[in-house]
Write a protein that holds these residues in place. Structure first.
Motif, PDB file in Angstrom:
ATOM      1  N   ARG A 286     -34.194  31.184  76.280  1.00 34.88           N
ATOM      2  CA  ARG A 286     -35.144  32.308  76.686  1.00 34.88           C
ATOM      3  C   ARG A 286     -35.542  32.560  77.922  1.00 34.88           C
ATOM      4  O   ARG A 286     -36.176  33.741  78.339  1.00 34.88           O
ATOM      5  CB  ARG A 286     -35.470  33.299  75.527  1.00 34.88           C
ATOM      6  CG  ARG A 286     -34.553  33.517  74.115  1.00 34.88           C
ATOM      7  CD  ARG A 286     -34.836  33.697  72.730  1.00 34.88           C
ATOM      8  NE  ARG A 286     -35.809  35.310  72.835  1.00 34.88           N
ATOM      9  CZ  ARG A 286     -36.224  35.610  72.316  1.00 34.88           C
ATOM     10  NH1 ARG A 286     -36.683  34.938  71.090  1.00 34.88           N
ATOM     11  NH2 ARG A 286     -36.465  37.032  72.262  1.00 34.88           N
ATOM     12  N   GLU A 287     -37.303  32.147  77.512  1.00 35.32           N
ATOM     13  CA  GLU A 287     -37.868  31.465  78.634  1.00 35.32           C
ATOM     14  C   GLU A 287     -37.314  31.612  80.051  1.00 35.32           C
ATOM     15  O   GLU A 287     -37.416  32.673  80.925  1.00 35.32           O
ATOM     16  CB  GLU A 287     -39.066  30.556  78.629  1.00 35.32           C
ATOM     17  CG  GLU A 287     -39.894  31.217  77.724  1.00 35.32           C
ATOM     18  CD  GLU A 287     -41.260  30.090  77.931  1.00 35.32           C
ATOM     19  OE1 GLU A 287     -41.976  30.417  78.013  1.00 35.32           O
ATOM     20  OE2 GLU A 287     -41.204  28.919  78.356  1.00 35.32           O
ATOM     21  N   LYS A 288     -36.622  30.908  80.325  1.00 36.10           N
ATOM     22  CA  LYS A 288     -35.462  30.795  81.886  1.00 36.10           C
ATOM     23  C   LYS A 288     -35.398  32.125  81.864  1.00 36.10           C
ATOM     24  O   LYS A 288     -34.322  32.623  83.345  1.00 36.10           O
ATOM     25  CB  LYS A 288     -34.681  29.482  81.763  1.00 36.10           C
ATOM     26  CG  LYS A 288     -33.692  28.789  82.901  1.00 36.10           C
ATOM     27  CD  LYS A 288     -33.336  28.223  82.715  1.00 36.10           C
ATOM     28  CE  LYS A 288     -32.189  27.565  84.141  1.00 36.10           C
ATOM     29  NZ  LYS A 288     -31.266  26.582  84.192  1.00 36.10           N
ATOM     30  N   ALA A 289     -34.251  33.108  80.959  1.00 34.22           N
ATOM     31  CA  ALA A 289     -33.687  33.830  81.332  1.00 34.22           C
ATOM     32  C   ALA A 289     -34.888  35.585  81.528  1.00 34.22           C
ATOM     33  O   ALA A 289     -34.281  36.478  82.014  1.00 34.22           O
ATOM     34  CB  ALA A 289     -32.773  34.065  80.231  1.00 34.22           C
ATOM     35  N   GLY A 290     -36.654  34.347  81.420  1.00 36.22           N
ATOM     36  CA  GLY A 290     -36.820  36.053  81.209  1.00 36.22           C
ATOM     37  C   GLY A 290     -37.422  37.134  80.507  1.00 36.22           C
ATOM     38  O   GLY A 290     -37.969  38.350  80.344  1.00 36.22           O
ATOM     39  N   GLU A 291     -36.760  36.501  78.633  1.00 36.51           N
ATOM     40  CA  GLU A 291     -36.689  37.557  77.992  1.00 36.51           C
ATOM     41  C   GLU A 291     -38.329  37.231  77.403  1.00 36.51           C
ATOM     42  O   GLU A 291     -38.501  38.196  76.982  1.00 36.51           O
ATOM     43  CB  GLU A 291     -35.489  36.687  76.694  1.00 36.51           C
ATOM     44  CG  GLU A 291     -34.118  37.135  77.103  1.00 36.51           C
ATOM     45  CD  GLU A 291     -33.129  36.939  76.504  1.00 36.51           C
ATOM     46  OE1 GLU A 291     -33.786  36.399  74.768  1.00 36.51           O
ATOM     47  OE2 GLU A 291     -31.736  36.192  76.260  1.00 36.51           O
ATOM     48  N   ILE A 292     -38.975  36.093  77.186  1.00 36.75           N
ATOM     49  CA  ILE A 292     -39.696  35.990  76.890  1.00 36.75           C
ATOM     50  C   ILE A 292     -41.381  35.126  77.648  1.00 36.75           C
ATOM     51  O   ILE A 292     -40.526  34.434  78.513  1.00 36.75           O
ATOM     52  CB  ILE A 292     -39.877  35.446  75.416  1.00 36.75           C
ATOM     53  CG1 ILE A 292     -38.832  33.891  75.495  1.00 36.75           C
ATOM     54  CG2 ILE A 292     -39.561  36.316  73.857  1.00 36.75           C
ATOM     55  CD1 ILE A 292     -39.261  33.264  74.113  1.00 36.75           C
ATOM     56  N   VAL A 293     -42.572  34.889  77.181  1.00 30.85           N
ATOM     57  CA  VAL A 293     -43.274  34.113  78.159  1.00 30.85           C
ATOM     58  C   VAL A 293     -44.063  33.787  77.249  1.00 30.85           C
ATOM     59  O   VAL A 293     -45.134  34.433  75.668  1.00 30.85           O
ATOM     60  CB  VAL A 293     -44.108  35.023  78.335  1.00 30.85           C
ATOM     61  CG1 VAL A 293     -44.649  33.897  79.475  1.00 30.85           C
ATOM     62  CG2 VAL A 293     -42.868  35.882  80.401  1.00 30.85           C
ATOM     63  N   ILE A 294     -43.847  32.631  76.772  1.00 31.40           N
ATOM     64  CA  ILE A 294     -44.734  31.224  75.642  1.00 31.40           C
ATOM     65  C   ILE A 294     -45.650  30.588  76.322  1.00 31.40           C
ATOM     66  O   ILE A 294     -45.638  30.195  77.170  1.00 31.40           O
ATOM     67  CB  ILE A 294     -43.877  30.981  75.018  1.00 31.40           C
ATOM     68  CG1 ILE A 294     -42.894  32.066  74.460  1.00 31.40           C
ATOM     69  CG2 ILE A 294     -44.826  30.148  73.761  1.00 31.40           C
ATOM     70  CD1 ILE A 294     -41.733  31.022  73.264  1.00 31.40           C
ATOM     71  N   PRO A 295     -47.062  31.372  76.046  1.00 33.99           N
ATOM     72  CA  PRO A 295     -48.185  30.189  77.223  1.00 33.99           C
ATOM     73  C   PRO A 295     -47.874  29.022  76.458  1.00 33.99           C
ATOM     74  O   PRO A 295     -47.539  28.919  75.339  1.00 33.99           O
ATOM     75  CB  PRO A 295     -49.660  31.101  75.912  1.00 33.99           C
ATOM     76  CG  PRO A 295     -49.353  32.055  75.839  1.00 33.99           C
ATOM     77  CD  PRO A 295     -47.499  32.633  75.532  1.00 33.99           C
ATOM     78  N   VAL A 296     -48.290  28.558  76.978  1.00 32.38           N
ATOM     79  CA  VAL A 296     -48.550  26.348  76.772  1.00 32.38           C
ATOM     80  C   VAL A 296     -48.794  26.382  75.347  1.00 32.38           C
ATOM     81  O   VAL A 296     -48.625  25.638  74.238  1.00 32.38           O
ATOM     82  CB  VAL A 296     -48.941  25.401  77.575  1.00 32.38           C
ATOM     83  CG1 VAL A 296     -48.885  24.436  77.145  1.00 32.38           C
ATOM     84  CG2 VAL A 296     -48.098  25.376  79.165  1.00 32.38           C
ATOM     85  N   ALA A 297     -50.704  27.300  74.705  1.00 29.68           N
ATOM     86  CA  ALA A 297     -51.086  26.939  73.961  1.00 29.68           C
ATOM     87  C   ALA A 297     -50.471  27.166  72.285  1.00 29.68           C
ATOM     88  O   ALA A 297     -50.646  27.137  71.443  1.00 29.68           O
ATOM     89  CB  ALA A 297     -52.732  27.360  73.691  1.00 29.68           C
ATOM     90  N   LYS A 298     -49.582  28.302  72.529  1.00 29.88           N
ATOM     91  CA  LYS A 298     -48.368  28.633  71.455  1.00 29.88           C
ATOM     92  C   LYS A 298     -47.058  28.265  71.450  1.00 29.88           C
ATOM     93  O   LYS A 298     -46.742  28.789  70.738  1.00 29.88           O
ATOM     94  CB  LYS A 298     -48.536  30.572  72.278  1.00 29.88           C
ATOM     95  CG  LYS A 298     -50.248  30.953  72.042  1.00 29.88           C
ATOM     96  CD  LYS A 298     -50.376  31.568  70.462  1.00 29.88           C
ATOM     97  CE  LYS A 298     -51.860  32.314  70.804  1.00 29.88           C
ATOM     98  NZ  LYS A 298     -52.113  32.064  68.928  1.00 29.88           N
ATOM     99  N   TRP A 299     -46.941  27.562  72.190  1.00 24.05           N
ATOM    100  CA  TRP A 299     -45.317  27.155  72.088  1.00 24.05           C
ATOM    101  C   TRP A 299     -45.456  26.444  70.823  1.00 24.05           C
ATOM    102  O   TRP A 299     -44.404  26.315  70.266  1.00 24.05           O
ATOM    103  CB  TRP A 299     -45.850  25.713  72.891  1.00 24.05           C
ATOM    104  CG  TRP A 299     -44.055  25.735  73.407  1.00 24.05           C
ATOM    105  CD1 TRP A 299     -43.433  23.540  72.597  1.00 24.05           C
ATOM    106  CD2 TRP A 299     -42.708  25.514  73.566  1.00 24.05           C
ATOM    107  NE1 TRP A 299     -42.184  23.091  72.799  1.00 24.05           N
ATOM    108  CE2 TRP A 299     -42.174  24.591  73.238  1.00 24.05           C
ATOM    109  CE3 TRP A 299     -42.135  26.876  74.352  1.00 24.05           C
ATOM    110  CZ2 TRP A 299     -40.299  24.937  73.837  1.00 24.05           C
ATOM    111  CZ3 TRP A 299     -41.293  27.293  74.340  1.00 24.05           C
ATOM    112  CH2 TRP A 299     -40.208  26.370  74.365  1.00 24.05           C
ATOM    113  N   TYR A 300     -45.785  25.417  70.172  1.00 22.69           N
ATOM    114  CA  TYR A 300     -45.580  25.092  69.248  1.00 22.69           C
ATOM    115  C   TYR A 300     -45.384  26.020  67.923  1.00 22.69           C
ATOM    116  O   TYR A 300     -44.125  25.721  67.208  1.00 22.69           O
ATOM    117  CB  TYR A 300     -46.938  23.813  68.364  1.00 22.69           C
ATOM    118  CG  TYR A 300     -46.765  23.370  67.417  1.00 22.69           C
ATOM    119  CD1 TYR A 300     -45.620  21.882  67.240  1.00 22.69           C
ATOM    120  CD2 TYR A 300     -47.758  22.768  66.755  1.00 22.69           C
ATOM    121  CE1 TYR A 300     -45.539  21.220  65.977  1.00 22.69           C
ATOM    122  CE2 TYR A 300     -47.660  22.178  64.957  1.00 22.69           C
ATOM    123  CZ  TYR A 300     -46.212  21.507  64.699  1.00 22.69           C
ATOM    124  OH  TYR A 300     -46.504  20.836  63.813  1.00 22.69           O
ATOM    125  N   SER A 301     -46.619  26.566  68.024  1.00 22.04           N
ATOM    126  CA  SER A 301     -46.651  28.051  66.756  1.00 22.04           C
ATOM    127  C   SER A 301     -44.830  28.266  66.794  1.00 22.04           C
ATOM    128  O   SER A 301     -44.207  28.634  65.617  1.00 22.04           O
ATOM    129  CB  SER A 301     -47.255  28.961  67.160  1.00 22.04           C
ATOM    130  OG  SER A 301     -47.267  29.380  68.101  1.00 22.04           O
TER     131      SER A 301
END
Length: 297
Positions: free
Chosen positions: A227-242
């Motif tokens: 989803r990130e690669k498709a540009g649907e979402i952007v997840i900050p590194v610090a929020k990835w685990y959650s």
């Protein structure tokens, strides 16, 4: 058999409120353990030679025939609420565990569904080295709960409970706290489930139940990365685990375990898990099952 109804009636007899029973039952699943030795009528076969449709080639990955692990008669297995296993026919599992562990593409694993009424014959092995010792298995049910429920084996040991709690992610702790708040009789309900469907010990394989936590984590990571690669979402590194933990929680209602078993090969142990979407299983699309083979110490 109406297992959810049986559980509800037994819980009501203990004086537990209906809303708590419903809240707990949303997370309760039953798996089918396959055990060798004496027992009820056989429901499947481990090792030996499988019965394949007449004219069907032995499953292989290119020129490499896949070892036959086991088969189960779907019609002989106990029916489980929410587990849409075909009502009849046979499931056969083939796996080259060493190559599947190294390759991880799934090409060295195969699940075959043979519909009832299909003409079959005992297959001729293309290689005697891939034929294991044959034995019949019987079936029994076991209660399963999500990993974030933790183990109740050491409930009297506060230190062990603290360690189990620390193993949970912040998101899992939040979900667990919510359940404890909404279901005050959580311990009684869990004990009742274990009483009705106790763990009978080490099974040759388990059919159904919750998918392996690491497998679901891998699927969640792939979905979020896509989803990130498709540009649907952007997840900050610090929020990835959650975000991964939240996606895992969502996926538990979409995916389930088709089969789990262990392989002991020359003193090396491998844990094998086939997971599948509920809708794929309901449509008997067992070729959609994802295999994961992990090395165990």
């Amino acid at each position: 058999m109406d297992h959810q109804g049986r559980f509800r009636r037994a819980a009501l007899e203990l004086g537990i409120p209906d809303d708590e029973i419903s809240g707990f039952s949303q997370h309760l699943r039953l798996s089918i353990g396959l055990f060798g030795g004496s027992g009820d009528r056989p429901v499947g076969q481990f090792g030996g030679l499988p019965r394949l449709p007449v004219g069907m080639d032995w499953p292989a990955a290119g020129d490499s025939p896949l070892p036959f692990v086991f088969s189960v008669d779907c019609g002989a297995l106990p029916r489980v609420d929410g587990f849409n296993l075909p009502a009849d026919g046979t499931l056969l599992f083939f796996l080259d565990h060493e190559k599947d562990h190294e390759d991880q593409t799934g090409r060295y694993a195969r699940v075959v569904y043979v519909r009832a009424g299909t003409d079959t014959a005992v297959a001729e092995s293309p290689n005697s080295e891939i034929v294991g010792e044959q034995y019949d298995v019987s079936a029994t049910l076991r209660a399963e709960l999500p990993p974030w429920f933790g183990s109740d084996e050491d409930e009297d040991e506060d230190e062990d409970e603290d360690e189990d709690w620390d193993d949970l992610s912040p998101f899992q702790q939040q979900v667990a706290r919510g359940l404890e708040r909404d279901v005050p009789h959580l311990d009684e309900l869990r004990a009742l489930a274990d009483e009705l469907w106790p763990d009978e010990g080490l099974a040759s394989a388990r059919i159904g139940g919750y998918a392996d936590d690491e497998v679901i984590k891998s699927i969640a990571e792939q979905i979020l990365a896509g989803r990130e690669k498709a540009g649907e979402i952007v997840i900050p590194v610090a929020k990835w685990y959650s975000h991964v933990e939240e996606e895992k929680h969502r996926l538990t209602s979409e995916w389930m375990s088709l089969a789990r078993f262990s392989v002991d090969w020359a003193g090396a142990f491998y844990s094998v898990s086939f997971v599948i979407r509920h809708d794929d299983l309901a449509a008997a699309r067992v070729d959609k099952a994802l295999p994961v083979t992990e090395f165990s110490d």
